[in-house]
Design an enzyme around this catalytic site. Structure first.
Site, PDB file in Angstrom:
ATOM      1  N   SER A 140      83.119  -1.834 -37.973  1.00  0.00           N
ATOM      2  CA  SER A 140      82.242  -0.812 -38.530  1.00  0.00           C
ATOM      3  C   SER A 140      80.803  -1.294 -38.427  1.00  0.00           C
ATOM      4  O   SER A 140      80.535  -2.497 -38.510  1.00  0.00           O
ATOM      5  CB  SER A 140      82.581  -0.537 -40.003  1.00  0.00           C
ATOM      6  N   TYR A 153      83.832  -4.220 -48.348  1.00  0.00           N
ATOM      7  CA  TYR A 153      84.200  -3.530 -47.110  1.00  0.00           C
ATOM      8  C   TYR A 153      83.344  -4.027 -45.951  1.00  0.00           C
ATOM      9  O   TYR A 153      83.855  -4.363 -44.872  1.00  0.00           O
ATOM     10  CB  TYR A 153      84.036  -2.021 -47.278  1.00  0.00           C
TER      11      TYR A 153
END
Length: 262
Positions: A140, A153
Site C-alpha cells: 500500500s 496498518y
C-alpha cells in the site's frame, strides 16, 4: 490442466484477490484460491471454471491461525504446478493507535506481515532452484506515507514493501520475479471490516482498474508498481535519494553534527 503455471492467491474470496483470480483464469492459468470463506471461494471458483475451463482448487484457511497457515505453506512447498504466489490477504484497523485493541493489533500484524513472509519463505527455495516463478506482494502507498496516520496498518505495508525489495535483490538474479503492488484507496471490503465508510474517502479506485494496472506492471516485470501514481519519475527520484545514502552509512565515527560541542 493448463500448461501455464498455476497461481495461488490469498484473500481470493473478494476484492483485489477475486479480481486477480478472474484475470489469471482468463489468461488460462489454473488457480489455487485461499481465503477464510470457503463458500464464497466455491462460488467464485465455479463461475471461473464455467467461464474459462481452468482447474481451480479451493483451500479455506484463516492465515492468522498457525495450522491453517502451515497447510498453505505445505501446498506451496509441494505443489510444483504453482509458479506464482499472490500475497493479497490483508486487513486494516480503524481509529487511532492509542485506541486500538492490542489483540487486534497482533492479529493485523500476523495477517499482514507474518503470513506473506512465511508463504514467500515456503515457496522461494523451490522457485530459486527451478530458476523461475513469481511472487506478487500487495502492499500500500500507506507504507511510505506515515502522514496518513494509519500507524500499524502502514507499518505492516512498509514491511511488505521492504520484504519485496529485498527478495527482488536476492531472488531476481536466480530467475524469480518479485513485484510489490502499492495501491492507494481501493473499493474493497477491507474498509467495511475496519468500520470505515469507503464513500467518505476523497478518491477511490475500482478493484478492476487496480488489478489491470498491476498486471501491466507484472507483464513489464516492474519491481514496484504504483497504479495511482501519475509520474513514475517521482518514485524513481525517491528511490535514488534513498540509494544515494547507502555509501555514507558505514562509518567508524558519528557524523560531525553529532560530535560538535554543545
Amino acid at each position: 490442466m493448463s500448461s501455464k503455471p498455476a497461481i495461488l492467491i490469498t484473500g481470493a474470496s473478494s476484492g483485489i484477490g477475486a479480481v486477480y483470480a478472474d484475470r489469471f483464469a482468463h489468461r488460462g492459468h489454473d488457480l489455487v484460491l485461499v481465503a477464510r470463506d470457503g463458500a464464497r471461494l466455491g462460488t467464485l471458483g465455479e463461475r471461473l471454471r464455467q467461464e474459462t475451463g481452468v482447474a481451480i482448487d479451493i483451500l479455506a484457511a484463516d492465515l492468522t491461525r498457525p495450522a491453517d497457515l502451515a497447510a498453505v505453506e505445505t501446498r506451496l512447498r509441494t505443489d510444483t504446478r504453482i509458479g506464482v504466489l499472490v500475497n493479497n490477504a490483508g486487513a486494516a484497523l480503524t481509529g487511532s493507535f492509542v485506541g486500538q485493541d492490542p489483540e487486534q493489533v497482533g492479529a493485523l500484524i500476523a495477517l499482514n506481515t507474518t503470513a506473506p513472509a512465511r508463504l514467500a519463505a515456503a515457496v522461494a527455495p523451490r522457485f530459486a532452484e527451478a530458476g523461475e516463478g513469481a511472487i506478487i506482494n500487495i502492499g500500500s502507498v500507506v507504507g511510505f506515507v506515515p502522514e496518513f496516520g494509519m500507524a500499524v496498518y502502514g507499518a505492516t505495508k512498509a514491511f511488505v514493501q521492504y520484504l519485496s525489495a529485498a527478495l527482488h535483490a536476492e531472488l531476481g538474479p536466480k530467475g524469480v520475479y518479485v513485484q510489490a503492488v502499492l495501491p492507494a484507496a481501493t473499493r474493497t471490503e477491507i474498509w467495511d471490516r475496519a468500520g470505515i465508510d469507503v464513500n467518505s474517502l476523497p478518491a477511490v479506485m475500482e478493484t478492476g482498474a487496480l488489478v489491470d494496472a498491476a498486471l501491466v506492471g507484472f507483464d513489464r516485470r516492474e519491481p514496484v508498481t504504483i497504479p495511482p501514481l501519475p509520474d513514475a519519475e517521482q518514485w524513481d527520484a525517491y528511490d535514488r535519494a534513498r540509494t544515494a545514502m547507502i555509501p555514507n552509512l558505514g562509518q567508524t565515527q558519528p557524523a560531525e553534527r553529532y560530535r560538535a560541542a554543545n
